[in-house]
Design a protein around this motif. Structure first.
Motif, PDB file in Angstrom:
ATOM      1  N   ALA A  77       0.835  -1.205   0.000  1.00 48.68           N
ATOM      2  CA  ALA A  77       0.000   0.000   0.000  1.00 48.68           C
ATOM      3  C   ALA A  77       0.868   1.252   0.000  1.00 48.68           C
ATOM      4  CB  ALA A  77      -0.934  -0.010   1.215  1.00 48.68           C
ATOM      5  N   VAL A  78       1.930   1.227   0.807  1.00 48.31           N
ATOM      6  CA  VAL A  78       2.874   2.350   0.828  1.00 48.31           C
ATOM      7  C   VAL A  78       3.557   2.475  -0.526  1.00 48.31           C
ATOM      8  CG1 VAL A  78       5.047   3.197   1.814  1.00 48.31           C
ATOM      9  CG2 VAL A  78       3.264   2.280   3.316  1.00 48.31           C
ATOM     10  N   LEU A  79       3.978   1.356  -1.091  1.00 45.83           N
ATOM     11  CA  LEU A  79       4.668   1.375  -2.378  1.00 45.83           C
ATOM     12  C   LEU A  79       3.769   1.923  -3.482  1.00 45.83           C
ATOM     13  CD1 LEU A  79       7.404   0.539  -3.589  1.00 45.83           C
ATOM     14  CD2 LEU A  79       6.371  -1.659  -4.173  1.00 45.83           C
ATOM     15  N   ALA A  80       2.486   1.528  -3.482  1.00 54.63           N
ATOM     16  CA  ALA A  80       1.545   1.986  -4.519  1.00 54.63           C
ATOM     17  C   ALA A  80       1.321   3.487  -4.445  1.00 54.63           C
ATOM     18  CB  ALA A  80       0.218   1.252  -4.371  1.00 54.63           C
ATOM     19  N   ALA A  81       1.361   4.052  -3.244  1.00 50.37           N
ATOM     20  CA  ALA A  81       1.191   5.499  -3.099  1.00 50.37           C
ATOM     21  C   ALA A  81       2.492   6.244  -3.390  1.00 50.37           C
ATOM     22  CB  ALA A  81       0.705   5.824  -1.686  1.00 50.37           C
ATOM     23  N   PHE A  82       3.638   5.594  -3.122  1.00 50.99           N
ATOM     24  CA  PHE A  82       4.942   6.231  -3.286  1.00 50.99           C
ATOM     25  C   PHE A  82       5.306   6.387  -4.754  1.00 50.99           C
ATOM     26  CE2 PHE A  82       9.574   6.404  -3.370  1.00 50.99           C
ATOM     27  CZ  PHE A  82       9.876   7.224  -2.292  1.00 50.99           C
ATOM     28  N   VAL A  83       4.962   5.393  -5.578  1.00 50.94           N
ATOM     29  CA  VAL A  83       5.389   5.365  -6.985  1.00 50.94           C
ATOM     30  C   VAL A  83       4.907   6.582  -7.779  1.00 50.94           C
ATOM     31  CG1 VAL A  83       5.173   4.123  -9.172  1.00 50.94           C
ATOM     32  CG2 VAL A  83       5.703   2.882  -7.089  1.00 50.94           C
ATOM     33  N   PRO A  84       3.604   6.928  -7.747  1.00 49.48           N
ATOM     34  CA  PRO A  84       3.177   8.114  -8.516  1.00 49.48           C
ATOM     35  C   PRO A  84       3.882   9.391  -8.056  1.00 49.48           C
ATOM     36  CG  PRO A  84       1.287   6.809  -7.840  1.00 49.48           C
ATOM     37  CD  PRO A  84       2.460   6.277  -7.090  1.00 49.48           C
ATOM     38  N   GLY A  85       4.104   9.525  -6.756  1.00 48.94           N
ATOM     39  CA  GLY A  85       4.821  10.696  -6.257  1.00 48.94           C
ATOM     40  C   GLY A  85       6.246  10.731  -6.758  1.00 48.94           C
ATOM     41  N   ALA A  86       6.903   9.560  -6.777  1.00 56.11           N
ATOM     42  CA  ALA A  86       8.275   9.488  -7.275  1.00 56.11           C
ATOM     43  C   ALA A  86       8.350   9.873  -8.749  1.00 56.11           C
ATOM     44  CB  ALA A  86       8.831   8.077  -7.060  1.00 56.11           C
ATOM     45  N   MET A  87       7.371   9.450  -9.519  1.00 54.96           N
ATOM     46  CA  MET A  87       7.348   9.804 -10.943  1.00 54.96           C
ATOM     47  C   MET A  87       7.185  11.307 -11.130  1.00 54.96           C
ATOM     48  SD  MET A  87       5.017   6.626 -12.351  1.00 54.96           S
ATOM     49  CE  MET A  87       4.989   7.259 -14.033  1.00 54.96           C
ATOM     50  N   LEU A  88       6.318  11.917 -10.324  1.00 54.64           N
ATOM     51  CA  LEU A  88       6.137  13.368 -10.397  1.00 54.64           C
ATOM     52  C   LEU A  88       7.421  14.090 -10.015  1.00 54.64           C
ATOM     53  CD1 LEU A  88       4.372  15.885 -10.723  1.00 54.64           C
ATOM     54  CD2 LEU A  88       3.659  15.588  -8.337  1.00 54.64           C
ATOM     55  N   GLY A  89       8.057  13.637  -8.936  1.00 51.88           N
ATOM     56  CA  GLY A  89       9.313  14.257  -8.510  1.00 51.88           C
ATOM     57  C   GLY A  89      10.393  14.146  -9.566  1.00 51.88           C
ATOM     58  N   ALA A  90      10.449  13.005 -10.267  1.00 51.79           N
ATOM     59  CA  ALA A  90      11.446  12.824 -11.325  1.00 51.79           C
ATOM     60  C   ALA A  90      11.201  13.765 -12.493  1.00 51.79           C
ATOM     61  CB  ALA A  90      11.424  11.373 -11.803  1.00 51.79           C
ATOM     62  N   LEU A  91       9.936  13.963 -12.861  1.00 50.56           N
ATOM     63  CA  LEU A  91       9.621  14.871 -13.960  1.00 50.56           C
ATOM     64  C   LEU A  91      10.017  16.303 -13.616  1.00 50.56           C
ATOM     65  CD1 LEU A  91       6.115  13.479 -15.017  1.00 50.56           C
ATOM     66  CD2 LEU A  91       8.255  13.345 -16.326  1.00 50.56           C
ATOM     67  N   VAL A  92       9.743  16.702 -12.372  1.00 50.80           N
ATOM     68  CA  VAL A  92      10.125  18.054 -11.940  1.00 50.80           C
ATOM     69  C   VAL A  92      11.646  18.189 -11.934  1.00 50.80           C
ATOM     70  CG1 VAL A  92      10.063  19.706 -10.031  1.00 50.80           C
ATOM     71  CG2 VAL A  92       8.022  18.368 -10.590  1.00 50.80           C
ATOM     72  N   ALA A  93      12.346  17.148 -11.455  1.00 56.87           N
ATOM     73  CA  ALA A  93      13.814  17.191 -11.412  1.00 56.87           C
ATOM     74  C   ALA A  93      14.410  17.286 -12.811  1.00 56.87           C
ATOM     75  CB  ALA A  93      14.345  15.952 -10.692  1.00 56.87           C
ATOM     76  N   ALA A  94      13.833  16.553 -13.766  1.00 53.69           N
ATOM     77  CA  ALA A  94      14.331  16.598 -15.141  1.00 53.69           C
ATOM     78  C   ALA A  94      14.180  17.991 -15.733  1.00 53.69           C
ATOM     79  CB  ALA A  94      13.577  15.581 -15.995  1.00 53.69           C
ATOM     80  N   TRP A  95      13.137  18.694 -15.318  1.00 52.52           N
ATOM     81  CA  TRP A  95      12.915  20.058 -15.807  1.00 52.52           C
ATOM     82  C   TRP A  95      13.791  21.063 -15.062  1.00 52.52           C
ATOM     83  CZ3 TRP A  95      10.339  24.045 -12.921  1.00 52.52           C
ATOM     84  CH2 TRP A  95      10.143  25.222 -13.644  1.00 52.52           C
ATOM     85  N   LEU A  96      14.004  20.815 -13.784  1.00 52.53           N
ATOM     86  CA  LEU A  96      14.698  21.776 -12.929  1.00 52.53           C
ATOM     87  C   LEU A  96      16.209  21.550 -12.948  1.00 52.53           C
ATOM     88  CD1 LEU A  96      14.203  24.107 -10.919  1.00 52.53           C
ATOM     89  CD2 LEU A  96      13.980  22.385  -9.112  1.00 52.53           C
ATOM     90  N   LEU A  97      16.623  20.387 -12.384  1.00 49.79           N
ATOM     91  CA  LEU A  97      18.017  19.981 -12.312  1.00 49.79           C
ATOM     92  C   LEU A  97      18.961  21.123 -11.895  1.00 49.79           C
ATOM     93  CD1 LEU A  97      19.248  17.214 -12.616  1.00 49.79           C
ATOM     94  CD2 LEU A  97      20.079  17.876 -14.867  1.00 49.79           C
ATOM     95  N   VAL A  98      18.609  21.784 -10.818  1.00 53.32           N
ATOM     96  CA  VAL A  98      19.476  22.798 -10.208  1.00 53.32           C
ATOM     97  C   VAL A  98      19.528  22.523  -8.717  1.00 53.32           C
ATOM     98  CG1 VAL A  98      18.978  24.568 -11.915  1.00 53.32           C
ATOM     99  CG2 VAL A  98      17.554  24.418  -9.875  1.00 53.32           C
ATOM    100  N   ARG A  99      20.472  23.154  -8.040  1.00 53.20           N
ATOM    101  CA  ARG A  99      20.596  22.977  -6.595  1.00 53.20           C
ATOM    102  C   ARG A  99      19.893  24.102  -5.847  1.00 53.20           C
ATOM    103  NH1 ARG A  99      24.216  19.302  -4.620  1.00 53.20           N
ATOM    104  NH2 ARG A  99      25.548  18.294  -6.160  1.00 53.20           N
ATOM    105  N   LEU A 100      19.361  23.754  -4.684  1.00 53.73           N
ATOM    106  CA  LEU A 100      18.814  24.757  -3.789  1.00 53.73           C
ATOM    107  C   LEU A 100      19.963  25.525  -3.163  1.00 53.73           C
ATOM    108  CD1 LEU A 100      16.036  22.620  -2.066  1.00 53.73           C
ATOM    109  CD2 LEU A 100      15.761  24.287  -3.897  1.00 53.73           C
TER     110      LEU A 100
END
Length: 252
Positions: A77-100
């Motif tokens: 159940a945790v894994l099923a909820a984690f996966v969509p969030g991880a995909m969203l985070g990866a898409l944002v990172a691919a667009w951003l790819l900068v450091r805070l």
């Protein structure tokens, strides 16, 4: 022969292979820490442009081995909820790819880890599907930007798991998927994995050996002892992150 494994020297390649065994064993036995130790070591010898993608691929293999060996204990159940969030985070990172801003990220992660270890714990709402989705997105984004978000994921996962095997298994499955997104992120960014592929594969194989050794130790550790070790390893990692954050803030 060792010289041909990567652009690094043969002696360094051998040390990194042995380190992969040790760090995989540490994470399997204690629940966390191997990924951070690995990226600290890689940072001493590897070009900055290769550091995060190579670390991500090695950790992908290490977590794949751990997840495969403990799959029946994964909280699906945790894994099923984690996966969509991880995909969203990866898409944002691919667009951003900068450091805070230097230092801020380390201090924020350290504060969260210390709170989950020693505070009153996260509210139940944060451990629900929405909370896990948000955690997947944020930690995947941070992982792509700075390399090692393992302590943050581990601290979050531990709040919702009762036993040591469930904690290690669910953490490993989540980290496997998170590191898998890095192949996409850095592939989009143009990183060439070919130069490092042989070393990555050998370190992954070494990680399987370390995972097997660590899991043998895990089965001999009681839940009470595991919780004690897990909490203090996370705390030490958080103290280190705090020190790095303060140093970078002062340097900036």
């Amino acid at each position: 022969m060792l010289d041909a494994l990567s652009p690094l020297g043969g002696g360094i390649n051998l040390v990194l292979i042995l380190l992969s065994v040790a760090t995989s064993a540490l994470t399997a036995a204690v629940g966390v820490g191997g990924g951070v130790l690995m990226i600290m070591a890689l940072a001493q010898v590897m070009p900055a442009a290769a550091l995060i993608p190579v670390h991500g691929m090695v950790q992908l293999g290490s977590n794949a081995g751990r997840a495969a060996m403990t799959w029946r204990h994964v909280d699906r159940a945790v894994l099923a909820a984690f996966v969509p969030g991880a995909m969203l985070g990866a898409l944002v990172a691919a667009w951003l790819l900068v450091r805070l801003p230097a230092g801020i990220l380390e201090l924020c992660i350290a504060a969260f880890v210390l709170y989950t270890c020693w505070g009153s714990g996260l509210p139940k709402r944060a451990l629900g599907r929405v909370g896990v989705f948000v955690a997947g997105a944020i930690t995947t984004l941070l992982s792509s930007l700075v390399g090692a978000s393992g302590p943050l994921v581990a601290a979050f996962i531990k709040q919702g798991q009762a036993g040591r095997l469930a904690s290690v298994a669910t953490f490993s499955a989540c980290m496997l998927l998170q590191h898998l997104t890095k192949a996409f992120v850095f592939g989009v960014a143009g990183f060439v994995f070919r130069d490092w592929l042989v070393l990555i594969l050998i370190m992954v194989a070494a990680g399987f050996v370390g995972t097997w050794l660590g899991l043998r130790l895990l089965h001999r550790v009681t839940d009470h002892r595991f919780d004690f070790l897990f909490k203090w390893v996370l705390t030490l990692l958080a103290v280190r992150l705090t020190w790095l954050g303060v140093q970078r803030l002062l340097a900036a």
